[in-house]
Design a protein around this motif. Structure first.
Motif: not given
Length: 981
Positions: A141-153, A244-260
């Protein structure tokens, strides 16, 4: 030869299956449905009553839940584009049978990166840029919309908001690139690169999470590879890099992608889309009314999907849809929501029609070829292939056939799931009274009509519509697959032209010999099958005309590629020089190569400190035509400077190999590259001050243009008095009628001219008046070289006009000039005297030449003469002197600070040479004759002497002298004016 297409799929580009077919032109809409799989129907529509308003439209109607699987497919990487054939090969390699392929999202033409969202197999390959998108769930099935993704580390108290995933980096955001983007990051500008190693969860999904660790941070302006198992977080130096300048080598992060909009969590496939055309059953306002190729997608209330594609920008075939029309069309199909997809040259539809084993192009892309796109919507036929023939399909479908033309039908079979089951043998074909049938070949009758062609084989039957046409509404001339709008052929070269006829934009199957072919202009011959053979004269222009019924179309034909004059520099209008150059018109014949003028370029080139040369630009644009293999220009002066032409080629300016200038006139020839589109100017380089003259800029084919005229002229008079002539260019080029002048006694005479043979005949023969006449024929070649010949017709009985000219060697010439009102003579009692031996004064010469040139003296009444002795000019001569001064033919002479005309002074032969030479354009060859006293000819008269000797105006004396300082008698002036013609 036959011009119908051998492949059914190719034929479907220009024909339509018509169910319940009405007579030709009786319906404004023609529509046919073909099942491509269970759940996918292909509809071809023709909108419009004629080819002038036709729109060819293609529609796919998809119903989820049956044997059709929709998906989005892209190439090897997000960066770059791919062809439909490559997509079909990729799908086939996975064991799928593609029923249809349609272009999807908008994309960057330079990088191929899609503008919107891209999801395949549930993996987020490319984020949106806040555009709309088309989503496909696992159930189809198809659907239409505007994802407007929120992407964060996030992690360790740090948060980095990511603007885009797998987009080409700019300074507008923070970017995350994966190996899906490409093998490299394609970054060549300074920025920060943070290398993230994936430690848990390898794929990015909407609603999902991926664990990463910062492994390396670097500042780089170099392109980098993106290995598997890594992601690249990057921001340009002038971008928003604070987080981006706050990051340092060794930082462990989680990438998340979501849409309302949580529907996107369920998207297995998705592609970006443009604006909504329809929302909640209402067409959007403000949609463009401009017609173009369109691709759009709509969803009905029941969940079924309609994909609409319309061809456009193709006159006589399909004008296209506006977005407003596309919205209305989708509304009429029951769509409650619809979006625009990438259209224009990207609009592409491939279908696998019933019985065929592979999908093929169904529409006609407006670029003339299929454009590579970023991604495609693909529909797969998932039904099991049984190989059992259940249905027959007859091709070509719904053909329009010209009366008398043949169609070879093909009969294919499918199983119950519309999978191919092979070509049928033992086919029986019937066509009613529309024509005759032999095996599977149908020959249309000579009467217009519509009906069905029915095929039977192995207990199965199938049918298709056919219309026999005795009239068409549009014609095209083609060669192979290309439309022919103009032809340039070398002498004797042949080309096989094909006739293409249309009804309401749809191609009519035809045969070339069913049309009428004709040729005009003597450019060659054409046979009944459209094979055109060019004639022998290079540069000759004419047409090939194709006719059927009341319709006709012409193609312009040029035989050979002749030289073409770009600028004769009679004015400098249109040329622009920078502050180091001053442009003006030049009229001094010593500095004019063709015509009466050239361009004078005064230069001041002062090198900068540490440099030896300076440069200046002289600019004007001329489009190059097919004959531009060489650029030729005559240049005078500027010794030691470099002259370099600048052309526009491959989207940028390109300098040709320059030439070093010399003293005097030189013809400089520059090779023009094949990809050059236009000339844009010259660059003049060197040092110092001075002047350069430019004249006769042309382009020429094949070999560089030669220096001299190759014109050959002949003129004769028949016993009937008819004047005939032949004009030839020894190089085989055409001499145009507009470049030929025929005069009798100085007055232009009309003529009929056959450019192919070079023969011309005067409109009227000479009057049988028994008087002497002078016939002059002048011709100019393609670049300005001139040639002239004369025919002297003697008087039957020499009439005495001037009492003192009886028996004189110049009597006949004097009589002709008297008849023309040039030599009026002087009265002495009852006698009219010529005074042939008397020297000619300057004011007399002014009168003779002004009358000879036919000046309207009233146009010079307000001319102010600069001569200190103007009051000494006789009243009868004053109007003539004003005219001669204004036209630059007589300038007077300086004595100290005084400028005098010296009206009663006798003219020398050198002065007459200069005056008469100025009346003639440059471009005649100059005689190489050397007189015993040539060294005494003033420099200001030398070039004029050469021209006048070439034209036979001056012949010298028996002792091989020209006597430049001797006075000129009235008889001698009479002879010179007569010989000029």
């Amino acid at each position: 030869m036959r011009s119908f297409r051998k492949s059914m799929l190719a034929l479907m580009l220009c024909t339509a299956l018509i169910i319940g077919l009405l007579p030709v032109h009786a319906a404004s809409l023609r529509e046919v449905d073909l099942p491509l799989s269970k759940g996918l129907e292909y509809t071809r529509l023709t909108d419009g009553t004629s080819s002038a308003d036709a729109v060819q439209t293609f529609r796919l109607t998809y119903t989820p839940g049956e044997h059709t699987l929709p998906m989005v497919v892209y190439g090897d990487s997000v960066y770059g584009t791919t062809t439909p054939e490559e997509v079909l090969a990729e799908v086939g390699a996975k064991g799928y049978a593609a029923a249809a392929v349609v272009n999807a999202d908008f994309f960057s033409m330079s990088s191929g990166v899609p503008e919107g969202l891209l999801i395949t197999d549930g993996v987020l390959r490319c984020s949106d840029s806040w555009q709309n998108a088309v989503g496909i769930r696992a159930d189809g099935s198809f659907f239409l919309g505007a994802p407007q993704l929120k992407i964060q580390l996030t992690g360790g108290g740090k948060t980095v908001s990511i603007t885009y995933i797998n987009k080409l980096r700019t300074n507008k955001g923070v970017y995350l690139l994966t190996s899906d983007f490409d093998d490299t990051d394609h970054l060549r500008r300074a920025g920060t690169k943070v290398w993230l190693k994936v430690t848990d969860g390898r794929e990015i999904t909407i609603g999902g999470r991926v664990a990463v660790e910062v492994e390396r941070i670097e500042q780089s302006a170099d392109e980098s590879a993106i290995p598997e198992g890594y992601m690249l977080l990057t921001v340009a130096d002038d971008g928003p890099g604070e987080q981006v300048k706050t990051l340092e080598v060794g930082d462990r992060l989680t990438l998340s992608v979501s849409s309302a909009d949580t529907r996107w969590n369920d998207a297995v496939y998705a592609c970006g889309a443009g604006a909504f055309l329809v929302s909640d059953g209402v067409a959007a306002s403000g949609l463009s009314a401009s017609k173009r190729p369109v691709t759009a997608l709509g969803i009905r209330a029941d969940g079924s999907v309609v994909i609409l594609a319309a061809d456009g920008r193709s006159a006589g075939y399909s004008a296209g849809f506006s977005l407003a029309e596309a919205a209305r069309h989708l509304l009429a199909q029951g769509c409650v929501n619809a979006v625009n997809l990438d259209g224009g040259g990207s609009t592409t539809v491939y279908t696998r029609e019933p019985g065929y084993r592979a999908a093929a192009l169904s529409n006609v892309p407006s670029d003339g070829a299929v454009r590579k796109c970023a991604n495609y919507l693909v529909f797969i036929n998932t039904a099991a292939q049984t190989g059992k023939a259940e249905k027959l399909w007859v091709y070509p479908s719904a053909a329009y056939v010209l009366a008398g033309a043949e169609v070879d039908y093909q009969v294919l079979a499918t199983d119950a799931g519309y999978q191919p089951a092979g070509m049928m043998s033992g086919v029986s074909l019937q066509a009613g009274n529309l024509g005759t049938v032999s095996g599977t070949r149908f020959t249309a009758g000579m009467t217009a009509g519509s009906g069905m062609v029915t095929a039977s084989a192995a207990g199965l039957s199938g049918f298709t519509a056919v219309t026999v046409c005795t009239s068409v509404d549009a014609l095209e001339i083609r060669s192979g697959d290309a439309r022919v709008n103009a032809l340039t052929l070398e002498p004797g070269e042949s080309i096989d032209l094909d006739a293409l006829a249309r009804v309401a934009g749809q191609q009519v199957i035809s045969r070339d010999d069913l049309f009428e072919w004709t040729v005009t202009g003597g450019v060659g011959t054409v046979d009944a099958n459209g094979v055109f053979t060019a004639g022998s004269v290079k540069g000759l222009e004419g047409t090939v005309t194709l006719r059927y019924g009341g319709k006709s179309i012409k193609v312009d034909v040029t035989v050979g590629r002749a030289p073409q004059l770009l600028d004769g520099f009679e004015t400098v209008s249109g040329w622009v020089g920078d502050e180091k150059l001053v442009l003006s018109g030049e009229a001094d014949a010593a500095f004019v190569r063709y015509g009466y003028g050239s361009a004078r370029v005064d230069y001041t080139l002062t090198p900068a400190d540490g440099e030896t040369t300076a440069s200046a630009r002289l600019a004007r644009t001329f489009a190059f035509s097919d004959n531009a293999d060489y650029l030729n220009i005559w240049v005078h002066g500027g010794s030691g400077l470099s002259l370099t032409p600048i052309v526009w080629a491959a989207g940028e300016e390109k300098a040709l190999v320059g030439a070093i200038l010399e003293d005097g006139w030189q013809l400089i020839r520059f090779a023009v590259p094949d990809d050059a589109q236009r000339f844009v100017g010259f660059e003049l380089s060197g040092s110092g001050t001075g002047s350069v003259r430019l004249d006769g800029m042309s382009v020429s084919p094949g070999v560089p243009l030669g220096r001299d005229s190759t014109l050959e002229l002949e003129i004769t008079q028949a016993d009937t008095g008819a004047i005939a002539a032949t004009v030839r260019d020894a190089a085989g080029y055409l001499v145009k009628g507009s470049d030929i002048e025929l005069k009798v006694d100085g007055r232009e005479r009309g003529f009929v001219y056959d450019a192919g043979s070079g023969r011309l005949i005067a409109d009227e023969p000479l009057m049988d008046d028994g008087k002497a006449h002078r016939v002059t024929l002048t011709a100019q070649d393609a670049v300005g070289n001139l040639a002239r010949v004369h025919l002297d017709i003697a008087a039957a009985v020499q009439e005495t006009v001037f009492d003192d000219m009886r028996g004189h060697w110049a009597e006949a010439q004097a009589n002709v000039l008297h008849a023309r009102g040039i030599m009026n003579g002087e009265t002495a009692g009852t006698k009219l005297l010529m005074n042939p031996g008397r020297p000619t004064t300057r004011q007399e010469m002014a009168a003779f030449v002004a009358r000879f040139l036919g000046y309207d003296l009233t146009q010079y009444e307000n001319v102010e003469l600069p001569f200190d002795d103007a009051d000494r000019i006789a009243s009868w001569a004053l109007p003539y002197v004003k005219a001669m001064y204004a036209e630059g033919l007589m300038q007077g002479s300086a004595s100290g600070d005084r400028l005098n005309f010296n009206p009663e002074k006798y003219l020398t032969r050198a002065e007459v040479m200069a005056i008469l030479g100025r009346t003639l354009p440059q471009g005649y060859g100059e005689s190489s004759t050397v007189y015993a006293d040539s060294a005494s000819v003033p420099a200001w008269a030398a070039s004029h002497l050469g021209k006048l000797v070439t034209l036979g105006v001056i012949g010298g004396y028996p002792d091989n002298t020209v006597r430049p300082g001797a006075p000129v008698t009235r008889a001698e002036v009479t002879a010179m004016l007569y010989r000029i013609g």
